[in-house]
Design an enzyme around this catalytic site. Structure first.
Site, PDB file in Angstrom:
ATOM      1  N   ARG A  51       0.850  -1.214   0.000  1.00  0.00           N
ATOM      2  CA  ARG A  51       0.000   0.000   0.000  1.00  0.00           C
ATOM      3  C   ARG A  51       0.879   1.256   0.000  1.00  0.00           C
ATOM      4  O   ARG A  51       1.024   1.922  -1.005  1.00  0.00           O
ATOM      5  CB  ARG A  51      -0.942  -0.051   1.214  1.00  0.00           C
ATOM      6  CG  ARG A  51      -2.086   0.936   1.152  1.00  0.00           C
ATOM      7  CD  ARG A  51      -1.731   2.345   1.586  1.00  0.00           C
ATOM      8  NE  ARG A  51      -1.148   2.429   2.922  1.00  0.00           N
ATOM      9  CZ  ARG A  51      -0.603   3.532   3.418  1.00  0.00           C
ATOM     10  NH1 ARG A  51      -0.543   4.644   2.700  1.00  0.00           N
ATOM     11  NH2 ARG A  51      -0.054   3.539   4.622  1.00  0.00           N
ATOM     12  N   ASP A  52       1.514   1.547   1.117  1.00  0.00           N
ATOM     13  CA  ASP A  52       2.295   2.782   1.216  1.00  0.00           C
ATOM     14  C   ASP A  52       3.464   2.742   0.230  1.00  0.00           C
ATOM     15  O   ASP A  52       3.858   3.766  -0.335  1.00  0.00           O
ATOM     16  CB  ASP A  52       2.831   2.936   2.648  1.00  0.00           C
ATOM     17  CG  ASP A  52       3.066   4.382   3.030  1.00  0.00           C
ATOM     18  OD1 ASP A  52       2.938   5.256   2.168  1.00  0.00           O
ATOM     19  OD2 ASP A  52       3.382   4.642   4.209  1.00  0.00           O
ATOM     20  N   HIS A 258       5.319   4.618  12.561  1.00  0.00           N
ATOM     21  CA  HIS A 258       5.274   4.533  11.089  1.00  0.00           C
ATOM     22  C   HIS A 258       6.240   5.605  10.583  1.00  0.00           C
ATOM     23  O   HIS A 258       5.873   6.762  10.402  1.00  0.00           O
ATOM     24  CB  HIS A 258       3.834   4.800  10.632  1.00  0.00           C
ATOM     25  CG  HIS A 258       3.639   4.832   9.148  1.00  0.00           C
ATOM     26  ND1 HIS A 258       3.070   3.777   8.452  1.00  0.00           N
ATOM     27  CD2 HIS A 258       3.901   5.790   8.222  1.00  0.00           C
ATOM     28  CE1 HIS A 258       2.988   4.094   7.163  1.00  0.00           C
ATOM     29  NE2 HIS A 258       3.491   5.308   6.996  1.00  0.00           N
ATOM     30  N   HIS A 260       8.891   7.168   8.031  1.00  0.00           N
ATOM     31  CA  HIS A 260       9.517   7.236   6.698  1.00  0.00           C
ATOM     32  C   HIS A 260      10.997   7.562   6.912  1.00  0.00           C
ATOM     33  O   HIS A 260      11.390   8.123   7.936  1.00  0.00           O
ATOM     34  CB  HIS A 260       8.797   8.273   5.838  1.00  0.00           C
ATOM     35  CG  HIS A 260       7.462   7.772   5.331  1.00  0.00           C
ATOM     36  ND1 HIS A 260       7.265   7.339   4.048  1.00  0.00           N
ATOM     37  CD2 HIS A 260       6.278   7.598   5.961  1.00  0.00           C
ATOM     38  CE1 HIS A 260       6.009   6.943   3.902  1.00  0.00           C
ATOM     39  NE2 HIS A 260       5.384   7.089   5.059  1.00  0.00           N
ATOM     40  N   CYS A 291       4.426   9.203   0.323  1.00  0.00           N
ATOM     41  CA  CYS A 291       3.012   9.582   0.280  1.00  0.00           C
ATOM     42  C   CYS A 291       2.805  10.559  -0.866  1.00  0.00           C
ATOM     43  O   CYS A 291       3.563  11.523  -1.001  1.00  0.00           O
ATOM     44  CB  CYS A 291       2.603  10.217   1.614  1.00  0.00           C
ATOM     45  SG  CYS A 291       0.916  10.841   1.582  1.00  0.00           S
ATOM     46  N   ASN A 300       8.927   4.282   3.441  1.00  0.00           N
ATOM     47  CA  ASN A 300       9.017   3.855   4.835  1.00  0.00           C
ATOM     48  C   ASN A 300      10.370   3.213   5.074  1.00  0.00           C
ATOM     49  O   ASN A 300      11.037   2.770   4.136  1.00  0.00           O
ATOM     50  CB  ASN A 300       7.982   2.758   5.112  1.00  0.00           C
ATOM     51  CG  ASN A 300       6.631   3.347   5.389  1.00  0.00           C
ATOM     52  OD1 ASN A 300       5.823   3.460   4.486  1.00  0.00           O
ATOM     53  ND2 ASN A 300       6.403   3.732   6.623  1.00  0.00           N
TER      54      ASN A 300
HETATM   55  P1  HMG Z   1     -13.343  14.246  -2.296  1.00  0.00           P
HETATM   56  O1  HMG Z   1     -12.992  14.634  -3.701  1.00  0.00           O
HETATM   57  O2  HMG Z   1     -13.592  15.335  -1.310  1.00  0.00           O
HETATM   58  O3  HMG Z   1     -14.552  13.190  -2.263  1.00  0.00           O
HETATM   59  O4  HMG Z   1     -12.179  13.314  -1.778  1.00  0.00           O
HETATM   60  P2  HMG Z   1     -16.050  13.255  -2.732  1.00  0.00           P
HETATM   61  O5  HMG Z   1     -16.842  12.571  -1.690  1.00  0.00           O
HETATM   62  O6  HMG Z   1     -16.426  14.633  -3.162  1.00  0.00           O
HETATM   63  O7  HMG Z   1     -16.025  12.323  -4.027  1.00  0.00           O
HETATM   64  C1  HMG Z   1     -15.360  12.686  -5.210  1.00  0.00           C
HETATM   65  C2  HMG Z   1     -15.313  11.492  -6.148  1.00  0.00           C
HETATM   66  O8  HMG Z   1     -14.537  10.443  -5.566  1.00  0.00           O
HETATM   67  C3  HMG Z   1     -16.702  10.880  -6.393  1.00  0.00           C
HETATM   68  O9  HMG Z   1     -16.668  10.333  -7.683  1.00  0.00           O
HETATM   69  C4  HMG Z   1     -16.781   9.767  -5.409  1.00  0.00           C
HETATM   70  O10 HMG Z   1     -17.637   8.729  -5.797  1.00  0.00           O
HETATM   71  C5  HMG Z   1     -15.339   9.266  -5.402  1.00  0.00           C
HETATM   72  P3  HMG Z   1     -17.334  11.122  -8.931  1.00  0.00           P
HETATM   73  O11 HMG Z   1     -18.781  11.330  -8.568  1.00  0.00           O
HETATM   74  O12 HMG Z   1     -16.596  12.444  -9.066  1.00  0.00           O
HETATM   75  O13 HMG Z   1     -17.114  10.184 -10.081  1.00  0.00           O
HETATM   76  N1  HMG Z   1     -14.983   8.623  -4.155  1.00  0.00           N
HETATM   77  C6  HMG Z   1     -14.456   7.397  -4.067  1.00  0.00           C
HETATM   78  N2  HMG Z   1     -14.134   6.484  -4.991  1.00  0.00           N
HETATM   79  C7  HMG Z   1     -13.618   5.315  -4.553  1.00  0.00           C
HETATM   80  N3  HMG Z   1     -13.387   5.033  -3.247  1.00  0.00           N
HETATM   81  C8  HMG Z   1     -13.692   5.935  -2.306  1.00  0.00           C
HETATM   82  C9  HMG Z   1     -14.252   7.176  -2.716  1.00  0.00           C
HETATM   83  N4  HMG Z   1     -14.656   8.263  -2.031  1.00  0.00           N
HETATM   84  C10 HMG Z   1     -15.104   9.135  -2.933  1.00  0.00           C
HETATM   85  N5  HMG Z   1     -13.459   5.645  -1.033  1.00  0.00           N
HETATM   86  C11 HMG Z   1     -11.442  11.474  -0.416  1.00  0.00           C
HETATM   87  C12 HMG Z   1     -12.188  12.796  -0.463  1.00  0.00           C
HETATM   88  C13 HMG Z   1     -11.194  11.132   1.027  1.00  0.00           C
HETATM   89  C14 HMG Z   1     -12.282  10.415  -1.101  1.00  0.00           C
HETATM   90  C15 HMG Z   1     -10.107  11.631  -1.199  1.00  0.00           C
HETATM   91  O14 HMG Z   1      -9.457  12.744  -0.712  1.00  0.00           O
HETATM   92  C16 HMG Z   1      -9.220  10.424  -1.055  1.00  0.00           C
HETATM   93  O15 HMG Z   1      -9.531   9.354  -1.537  1.00  0.00           O
HETATM   94  N6  HMG Z   1      -8.051  10.610  -0.412  1.00  0.00           N
HETATM   95  C17 HMG Z   1      -7.136   9.501  -0.154  1.00  0.00           C
HETATM   96  C18 HMG Z   1      -5.722   9.993  -0.226  1.00  0.00           C
HETATM   97  C19 HMG Z   1      -4.800   8.853   0.050  1.00  0.00           C
HETATM   98  O16 HMG Z   1      -5.114   7.706  -0.157  1.00  0.00           O
HETATM   99  N7  HMG Z   1      -3.573   9.190   0.532  1.00  0.00           N
HETATM  100  C20 HMG Z   1      -2.583   8.232   0.820  1.00  0.00           C
HETATM  101  C21 HMG Z   1      -2.900   7.400   2.020  1.00  0.00           C
HETATM  102  S1  HMG Z   1      -2.562   8.185   3.561  1.00  0.00           S
HETATM  103  C22 HMG Z   1      -0.854   8.015   3.741  1.00  0.00           C
HETATM  104  O17 HMG Z   1      -0.175   7.585   2.850  1.00  0.00           O
HETATM  105  C23 HMG Z   1      -0.253   8.368   5.076  1.00  0.00           C
HETATM  106  C24 HMG Z   1       0.093   7.099   5.893  1.00  0.00           C
HETATM  107  O18 HMG Z   1       0.984   6.266   5.193  1.00  0.00           O
HETATM  108  C25 HMG Z   1       0.723   7.512   7.223  1.00  0.00           C
HETATM  109  C26 HMG Z   1       1.879   8.479   7.058  1.00  0.00           C
HETATM  110  O19 HMG Z   1       2.869   8.149   6.406  1.00  0.00           O
HETATM  111  O20 HMG Z   1       1.749   9.569   7.577  1.00  0.00           O
HETATM  112  C27 HMG Z   1      -1.153   6.283   6.201  1.00  0.00           C
HETATM  113 MG    MG Z   2       3.171   6.460   5.159  1.00  0.00          MG
END
Ligand code: HMG
Ligand code: MG
Length: 387
Positions: A51-52, A258, A260, A291, A300
């Site tokens: 994933r990450d 966690h 990096h 990220c 990481n």
């Molecule tokens: P948004 O644009 O505000 O969402 O995003 P929305 O509710 O307005 O929806 C927009 C579109 O996305 C719609 O589709 C929804 O259906 C779709 P459209 O009508 O335009 O065709 N949608 C989805 N599709 C699939 N799965 C879903 C989903 N939700 C909405 N779950 C949202 C808000 C949270 C969805 C967006 O910002 C998002 O997906 N963000 C994720 C970002 C991400 O994954 N980042 C990396 C992971 S975190 C990380 O890496 C940190 C970590 O490792 C720890 C660290 O290192 O610190 C964990």
């Molecule tokens: Mg991370």
């Protein structure tokens, strides 16, 4: 040639080292205890590479490759694997095929899988594939063994907006019902707090913010809160300072690290956190990742490097050269137990997946182990078959 130029005692040390090094290359290492509840020295490693590690890759990686990575990680002895995420494909295109990946992975009963969900839609999509819609008489593959979801938020509004389009308080509001529903569905819920040391947009982070967000995640039902040094800016001092603050309100046994490795301090930070009482750490094979919303941050800490730091002394066996006339000194053996993880296999996986992505593994321990093995093979080849 090398041997002819050293004294006989050095030769003995070398032979003993080589013998034990070779032993470590075997893929059938003894299985160690994995019962964290009974063993205070057990360290749980959560493999986040699929994933990450992969989410930031610009080119699409076919689901069968991701599934092979996950299967190989399970075979290497990893018991906790973050397999992907159900996030918006517009935000993180690389994770779009997570449902397909889950359908392709094999079942390893001792390994549990988790996925990230950012909102209700992500959880709905997961629950749909987990529901046993298959008739009991069908020979279709059972749903994958996802036992856990991870919800994620941040210590700063700036990062929270960049990552999930909402403020920290907005994200907590959004996540509370997601956590409740996941728990009702029988899933465990893990929480992430990002940018626990520095934020790429708003600079140094106040540990009190990390403390408060962590507490809220626990109140929401998270059994574990993983503290993300997203930018990899942490040092042993800043990690300790942050942990001291968080531990005022959250049980240390609930916390995971966690880290990096942008500045090469992640392993040192893990040792500091271990000293502080944490027993769970996230890591990514081959040091993959970063990220998408943390510009410049690298992957990481490499899983191989963590396993080596915690148990690597065992690769070299006991002290071989007698010193003085007395009894051999007690060997400085590590007390940590990481379960049945096979470091040699991990190093191979790190090299393989990095090769698939067109680069070298960034794991120092992985590289060193593979180089040692190559030297060994070369030495044996030169020596020829024993008569
Ligand atoms: P948004 O644009 O505000 O969402 O995003 P929305 O509710 O307005 O929806 C927009 C579109 O996305 C719609 O589709 C929804 O259906 C779709 P459209 O009508 O335009 O065709 N949608 C989805 N599709 C699939 N799965 C879903 C989903 N939700 C909405 N779950 C949202 C808000 C949270 C969805 C967006 O910002 C998002 O997906 N963000 C994720 C970002 C991400 O994954 N980042 C990396 C992971 S975190 C990380 O890496 C940190 C970590 O490792 C720890 C660290 O290192 O610190 C964990
Ligand atoms: Mg991370």
């Amino acid at each position: 040639m090398l041997y002819s130029s050293v004294t006989s005692s050095c030769t003995r040390i070398l032979r003993s080292t080589l013998k034990t090094s070779l032993k470590s290359f075997s893929t059938s290492q003894p299985t160690l205890s994995t019962t964290s509840s009974t063993n205070p020295n057990f360290v749980k490693i959560v493999e986040v590479g699929p994933r990450d590690g992969l989410q930031n890759e610009p080119k699409p990686i076919p689901p069968p490759i991701k599934a092979e990575l996950i299967n190989r990680l399970a075979i290497s002895g990893l018991r906790n694997i973050e397999a992907g995420s159900f996030v918006s494909p517009k935000w993180v295109p690389q994770m779009a095929g997570t449902a397909e990946v889950l359908a392709l992975i094999d079942s390893f009963p001792k390994t549990g899988y988790s996925v990230l969900v950012p909102n209700q839609k992500g959880l709905d999509d997961l629950l749909e594939i987990l529901s046993p819609s298959i008739s009991p008489n069908s020979h279709a593959k059972p749903p994958p063994s996802v036992t856990e979801v991870a919800i994620f938020t941040s210590a700063t509004d700036a990062f929270s907006f960049a990552n999930t389009n909402v403020s920290v308080s907005g994200s907590l509001e959004r996540l509370a019902p997601v956590a409740r529903r996941a728990l009702d569905a029988g899933l465990k819920v893990r929480g992430y707090v990002s940018v626990v040391v520095t934020c790429p947009f708003s600079g140094r982070v106040d540990p009190r913010r990390v403390r408060d967000v962590s507490r809220e995640l626990v109140q929401m039902g998270c059994y574990e809160v993983s503290l993300g040094d997203t930018t990899g800016a942490g040092t042993p001092a800043s990690i300790r300072g942050m942990l001291e603050e968080v531990a005022k309100e959250v049980d240390v046994g609930t916390l995971a690290g966690h880290f990096h490795d942008t500045n090469g301090t992640a392993t040192a930070n893990i040792m500091t956190a271990l000293d502080f009482g944490l027993r769970t750490f996230d890591a990514s094979v081959g040091g993959l990742g970063g990220c998408p919303y943390s510009p410049g941050a690298t992957g990481n800490v490499a899983t191989e490097d963590v396993v080596y730091a915690l148990t690597g002394d065992r690769l070299f066996g006991d002290i071989g050269e007698p010193y003085g006339n007395g009894e051999p000194s007690e060997t400085a053996q590590s007390r940590w137990d990481v379960g049945p993880i096979d470091l040699a296999r991990l190093a191979e996986i790190g090299e393989w997946i990095s090769g698939v992505l067109g680069r070298e593994t960034t794991s120092r321990a992985g590289k060193a182990l593979l180089a040692r093995r190559k030297r060994e093979e070369e030495r044996k080849r030169k020596e020829g078959p024993k008569l």
